[in-house]
Design a protein around this motif. Structure first.
Motif, PDB file in Angstrom:
ATOM      1  N   ILE A 162       0.824  -0.915   0.355  1.00  0.00           N
ATOM      2  CA  ILE A 162      -0.302   0.086  -0.020  1.00  0.00           C
ATOM      3  C   ILE A 162       1.102   1.481   0.167  1.00  0.00           C
ATOM      4  O   ILE A 162       2.095   1.248   0.902  1.00  0.00           O
ATOM      5  CB  ILE A 162      -0.556  -0.024   1.600  1.00  0.00           C
ATOM      6  CG1 ILE A 162      -2.232   0.892   0.722  1.00  0.00           C
ATOM      7  CG2 ILE A 162       0.046   0.003   2.200  1.00  0.00           C
ATOM      8  CD1 ILE A 162      -3.205   1.410   1.960  1.00  0.00           C
ATOM      9  N   GLY A 163       0.610   2.428  -0.638  1.00  0.00           N
ATOM     10  CA  GLY A 163       1.021   3.727  -0.318  1.00  0.00           C
ATOM     11  C   GLY A 163       0.800   4.265  -1.209  1.00  0.00           C
ATOM     12  O   GLY A 163       0.008   4.585  -2.075  1.00  0.00           O
ATOM     13  N   THR A 164       1.013   6.052  -1.183  1.00  0.00           N
ATOM     14  CA  THR A 164       0.383   6.948  -1.349  1.00  0.00           C
ATOM     15  C   THR A 164       1.001   7.513  -1.717  1.00  0.00           C
ATOM     16  O   THR A 164       1.995   8.035  -1.231  1.00  0.00           O
ATOM     17  CB  THR A 164      -0.096   7.741  -0.492  1.00  0.00           C
ATOM     18  OG1 THR A 164      -1.527   6.698  -0.054  1.00  0.00           O
ATOM     19  CG2 THR A 164      -1.647   8.954  -0.926  1.00  0.00           C
ATOM     20  N   SER A 165       1.533   8.773  -3.053  1.00  0.00           N
ATOM     21  CA  SER A 165       2.239   9.588  -3.944  1.00  0.00           C
ATOM     22  C   SER A 165       2.268  10.996  -2.954  1.00  0.00           C
ATOM     23  O   SER A 165       1.043  11.668  -1.798  1.00  0.00           O
ATOM     24  CB  SER A 165       1.919   9.725  -4.881  1.00  0.00           C
ATOM     25  OG  SER A 165       0.858  10.578  -5.063  1.00  0.00           O
ATOM     26  N   ALA A 166       2.708  12.113  -3.199  1.00  0.00           N
ATOM     27  CA  ALA A 166       2.969  13.130  -1.952  1.00  0.00           C
ATOM     28  C   ALA A 166       2.473  13.466  -3.392  1.00  0.00           C
ATOM     29  O   ALA A 166       2.319  13.963  -4.245  1.00  0.00           O
ATOM     30  CB  ALA A 166       4.687  13.494  -2.483  1.00  0.00           C
ATOM     31  N   PRO A 167       1.496  14.428  -2.292  1.00  0.00           N
ATOM     32  CA  PRO A 167       0.860  14.999  -2.687  1.00  0.00           C
ATOM     33  C   PRO A 167       1.259  16.015  -4.016  1.00  0.00           C
ATOM     34  O   PRO A 167       2.652  16.625  -4.274  1.00  0.00           O
ATOM     35  CB  PRO A 167       0.107  16.563  -2.740  1.00  0.00           C
ATOM     36  CG  PRO A 167       0.559  15.976  -0.810  1.00  0.00           C
ATOM     37  CD  PRO A 167       1.738  14.717  -1.327  1.00  0.00           C
ATOM     38  N   VAL A 168       0.512  16.938  -5.268  1.00  0.00           N
ATOM     39  CA  VAL A 168       0.737  17.578  -6.764  1.00  0.00           C
ATOM     40  C   VAL A 168       0.131  18.958  -6.621  1.00  0.00           C
ATOM     41  O   VAL A 168      -1.532  18.411  -6.975  1.00  0.00           O
ATOM     42  CB  VAL A 168       1.588  17.335  -7.394  1.00  0.00           C
ATOM     43  CG1 VAL A 168       1.634  17.545  -8.714  1.00  0.00           C
ATOM     44  CG2 VAL A 168       2.445  15.859  -7.124  1.00  0.00           C
ATOM     45  N   GLU A 169       0.216  20.014  -6.474  1.00  0.00           N
ATOM     46  CA  GLU A 169      -1.254  20.975  -6.864  1.00  0.00           C
ATOM     47  C   GLU A 169      -0.043  21.616  -7.957  1.00  0.00           C
ATOM     48  O   GLU A 169       0.706  21.761  -9.347  1.00  0.00           O
ATOM     49  CB  GLU A 169      -0.442  21.755  -6.323  1.00  0.00           C
ATOM     50  CG  GLU A 169      -1.058  22.524  -4.388  1.00  0.00           C
ATOM     51  CD  GLU A 169      -0.441  23.244  -3.865  1.00  0.00           C
ATOM     52  OE1 GLU A 169      -0.362  24.333  -4.046  1.00  0.00           O
ATOM     53  OE2 GLU A 169      -1.420  22.795  -2.164  1.00  0.00           O
ATOM     54  N   VAL A 170      -1.561  21.793  -8.699  1.00  0.00           N
ATOM     55  CA  VAL A 170      -2.520  22.224 -10.396  1.00  0.00           C
ATOM     56  C   VAL A 170      -2.886  23.186 -10.539  1.00  0.00           C
ATOM     57  O   VAL A 170      -3.494  23.307  -9.948  1.00  0.00           O
ATOM     58  CB  VAL A 170      -2.447  20.893 -11.617  1.00  0.00           C
ATOM     59  CG1 VAL A 170      -2.476  21.424 -12.494  1.00  0.00           C
ATOM     60  CG2 VAL A 170      -1.619  19.790 -11.228  1.00  0.00           C
ATOM     61  N   THR A 171      -1.758  23.749 -11.129  1.00  0.00           N
ATOM     62  CA  THR A 171      -2.769  25.367 -11.199  1.00  0.00           C
ATOM     63  C   THR A 171      -2.855  25.513 -12.963  1.00  0.00           C
ATOM     64  O   THR A 171      -2.686  25.048 -13.912  1.00  0.00           O
ATOM     65  CB  THR A 171      -1.978  26.305 -10.794  1.00  0.00           C
ATOM     66  OG1 THR A 171      -0.933  26.502  -9.861  1.00  0.00           O
ATOM     67  CG2 THR A 171      -2.811  27.700 -11.329  1.00  0.00           C
ATOM     68  N   ARG A 172      -4.359  25.913 -13.197  1.00  0.00           N
ATOM     69  CA  ARG A 172      -5.141  25.753 -14.316  1.00  0.00           C
ATOM     70  C   ARG A 172      -5.255  27.408 -14.825  1.00  0.00           C
ATOM     71  O   ARG A 172      -5.739  28.020 -14.293  1.00  0.00           O
ATOM     72  CB  ARG A 172      -6.071  24.114 -15.056  1.00  0.00           C
ATOM     73  CG  ARG A 172      -6.798  24.499 -14.022  1.00  0.00           C
ATOM     74  CD  ARG A 172      -7.933  23.549 -14.245  1.00  0.00           C
ATOM     75  NE  ARG A 172      -9.242  23.223 -13.186  1.00  0.00           N
ATOM     76  CZ  ARG A 172     -10.578  23.267 -13.299  1.00  0.00           C
ATOM     77  NH1 ARG A 172     -10.933  22.963 -14.222  1.00  0.00           N
ATOM     78  NH2 ARG A 172     -11.516  23.110 -12.287  1.00  0.00           N
TER      79      ARG A 172
END
Length: 172
Positions: A162-172
């Motif tokens: 089990i695992g989760t990535s680091a959050p990535v912020e995206v501006t559109r």
């Protein structure tokens, strides 16, 4: 080290009378031999760039894998998940990533997108590849109703990991 050079036969160079048209020849010249001597002059080697540096230079978020995976209380080993690509086309977000150092029989990838007070997610199967589990199939999210800056998180789960990535912020 020996280098062999083969010379083709059948034509000779220009005749002495000035005619530059090749003419057939029955002379066999055989093989020439050359000896290669290593140079003692140092050569410059371009500086090596790590995969993480090259990935960051290409605009792909990276996270260094941990040296020792953690264990969870459910018997699943924690693994590193990396969100490696994402893009928005006609209001649909598509993303993908990898589970580093894991090759399971099967697993599930989930992409979660949040913005302000709303969120959406998509789930798809992980695919085995050499040394990793690849996430990408089915990870498409319609962004209708999601306004402002987006935060993307990719998760992976199998019976063993089990695992989760680091959050990535995206501006559109």
């Amino acid at each position: 080290m020996m280098l062999a050079v083969f010379v083709a036969t059948g034509c000779t160079g220009p005749d002495l009378d000035g005619d530059r048209t090749p003419t057939p020849s029955s002379t066999h010249t055989g093989a020439a031999e050359a000896t290669v001597t290593p140079s003692t002059t140092p050569t410059s080697t371009p500086p090596r760039t790590s995969t993480a540096e090259a990935t960051q230079a290409a605009g792909i978020p990276t996270r260094e894998p941990s040296s020792t995976p953690d264990s969870t209380t459910e018997g699943q080993e924690k693994v590193d998940v990396e969100l490696t690509r994402y893009g928005i086309d006609n209001g649909v977000l598509s993303a993908g990533g990898v589970v580093l150092g894991v090759v399971d029989r099967s697993g599930t990838c989930t992409l979660r997108v949040s913005a302000k007070a709303s969120a959406a997610s998509a789930t798809g199967p992980a695919e085995r590849s050499a040394g990793t589990m690849a996430c990408g199939s089915g990870l498409d999210i319609d962004l209708t109703g999601l306004e402002g800056k987006l935060t993307l998180v990719l998760s992976y789960e199998s019976s063993e990991h089990i695992g989760t990535s680091a959050p990535v912020e995206v501006t559109r």
